[in-house]
Write an enzyme that holds these catalytic residues in place. Structure first.
Site, short mmCIF file in Angstrom:
data_model
loop_
_atom_site.label_atom_id
_atom_site.label_comp_id
_atom_site.label_asym_id
_atom_site.label_seq_id
_atom_site.Cartn_x
_atom_site.Cartn_y
_atom_site.Cartn_z
NE ARG A 285 -1.80 1.95 3.48
CZ ARG A 285 -1.74 1.80 4.79
NH1 ARG A 285 -2.43 0.85 5.39
NH2 ARG A 285 -0.95 2.58 5.52
CG HIS A 289 -6.19 2.77 6.54
ND1 HIS A 289 -6.43 1.48 6.11
CD2 HIS A 289 -7.34 3.20 7.12
CE1 HIS A 289 -7.67 1.14 6.44
NE2 HIS A 289 -8.24 2.16 7.05
CE1 TYR A 298 1.45 2.60 8.38
CE2 TYR A 298 0.36 4.31 9.67
CZ TYR A 298 0.45 3.55 8.51
OH TYR A 298 -0.47 3.74 7.49
#
Length: 398
Positions: A285, A289, A298
């Protein structure tokens, strides 16, 4: 070895006399990859049978979604839409898999599969109407942005709760089987959703009932901010399908040719043998998100940069050019025109009125009940009391 069908425990019996343990890595599930970064095929790989029109349609849908995502994330930052989710880096997983289906196969999506919907014919105007929740939105403004659905295109409306579509797909596919339909269902979800209880219930149900459904897992490395190695210890998701008694395949999700071929074969198997299949597509990805997420908290920029080199659109474009099916100059002109079309469509959609408030209680029962009508009147009374807090377009209230 005894056949499992003759054993009440439904297990094969291979008697040994020393203790032996087996873990998921013993399955050694390979990853299908056909297309190299430069557009050539790997040694020993065979290109799937794709005609020029289909191949270009796959490319067009991937490019469309990339541009739509780019523009609509910018629109969210400008406050023009409330929420958005990109599928940056995962375009091949959904577009190429949709291309391998029959148009009447049911698709049940999670929330990052707009490419499959566009491949089936969902127009730019329809995308905008849903994102802006206006009076032309097929969902009548009741859903968050990117929660698409289309009855005509056999695309089940997306719901926010994670994993709900997985057991629904099992049930829908079983219904297709009972009706003798020549179609299957395909259910998309991420590896994070595979940690939900619905995943296990749905796969077991499909396996036991031999439902013709493809479970398509997009393993993109992160469930929002949780990396895969903090979600599970086993070898990805594909091995779980084997554990539930179904055939499984792992595929390079940045390789449109591999995704297409894996889905084509999985559909053939599911339809001819009337049983479920699990596909695990590995595709990083590249974006956040959602528009509410900051991935810098992160994961590192170095990690992102490394995976940007595996851009599925760039790889597939190289293959098309090598085939002589794509002209670079014409493609650039088309992309520039599409960017303008997206902006123009946004301006039109955001000027449309919101759905009439009376539509709020429709589609629950054949006719709205007295209780629903009373609640609607209470809502109208509240809005009349605080009109400044509820700006409505003229004619959309009374």
């Amino acid at each position: 070895m005894n056949n499992a069908t003759n054993n009440p425990s439904n297990t094969t019996t291979n008697i040994v006399h020393q203790a032996e343990f087996t873990d998921t890595h013993a399955l050694n599930i390979p990853t299908l990859s056909i297309l190299q970064e430069d557009g050539t095929l790997f040694a020993g790989a065979a290109s799937p049978s794709l005609d020029r029109a289909t191949a270009l349609k796959i490319y067009d849908s991937m490019v469309f979604i990339r541009i739509l995502d780019e523009r609509m994330l910018a629109a969210q930052r400008q406050g023009r839409v409330s929420f958005y989710m990109q599928c940056l880096g995962e375009e091949a997983t959904t577009v190429a898999s949709a291309a391998a289906l029959d148009p009447k196969d049911m698709i049940m999506a999670q929330y990052r599969e707009q490419g499959a919907l566009h491949y089936r014919g969902f127009s730019l105007t329809q995308f905008m109407n849903q994102l802006l929740s206006n009076d032309q939105d097929l969902g009548k403004g009741r859903q968050m942005p990117v929660h698409y659905g289309s009855h005509d295109l056999h695309f089940m409306t997306i719901s926010s709760p994670l994993g709900t579509q997985i057991p629904q797909a099992s049930g829908y596919a079983y219904g297709q089987k009972l009706r003798g339909l020549p179609n299957i269902s395909l259910c998309y979800f991420g590896e994070g959703a595979a940690s939900e209880g619905d995943f296990h219930a749905g796969l077991n149900m499909a396996a036991v009932l031999r439902a013709p459904v493809i479970f398509f897992c997009r393993n993109n490395g992160y469930a929002i901010s949780t990396p895969a190695n903090e979600q599970f210890v086993g070898d990805g998701i594909a091995c779980r399908g084997v554990g539930y008694g179904m055939q499984a395949i792992r595929v390079d999700g940045a390789d449109a040719l591999a995704v297409y071929e894996a889905t084509r074969l999985a559909r053939k198997l599911a339809l001819e043998q009337q049983k479920p299949v699990l596909i695990e597509a590995i595709a990083y990805r590249l974006g956040a998100h959602s528009s509410s997420d900051d991935p810098s908290g992160y994961r590192s920029r170095e990690e992102e940069a490394r995976f940007r080199q595996q851009d599925p659109i760039a790889r597939y474009k190289c293959w098309l050019k090598r085939k002589g099916w794509l002209d670079e100059a014409a493609d650039q002109i088309a992309c520039d025109a599409l960017r303008q079309e997206v902006l123009d469509a946004l301006k039109v959609a955001e000027k449309r009125a919101k759905p009439h408030i009376d539509t709020l209680i429709g589609d629950v029962y054949a006719e709205p009940t007295a209780a629903l009508k009373a609640q609607l009147e209470q809502l109208k009374s509240h809005i009349r009391q605080y009109p400044d807090a509820y700006p409505l377009s003229a004619g959309r209230f009374e």
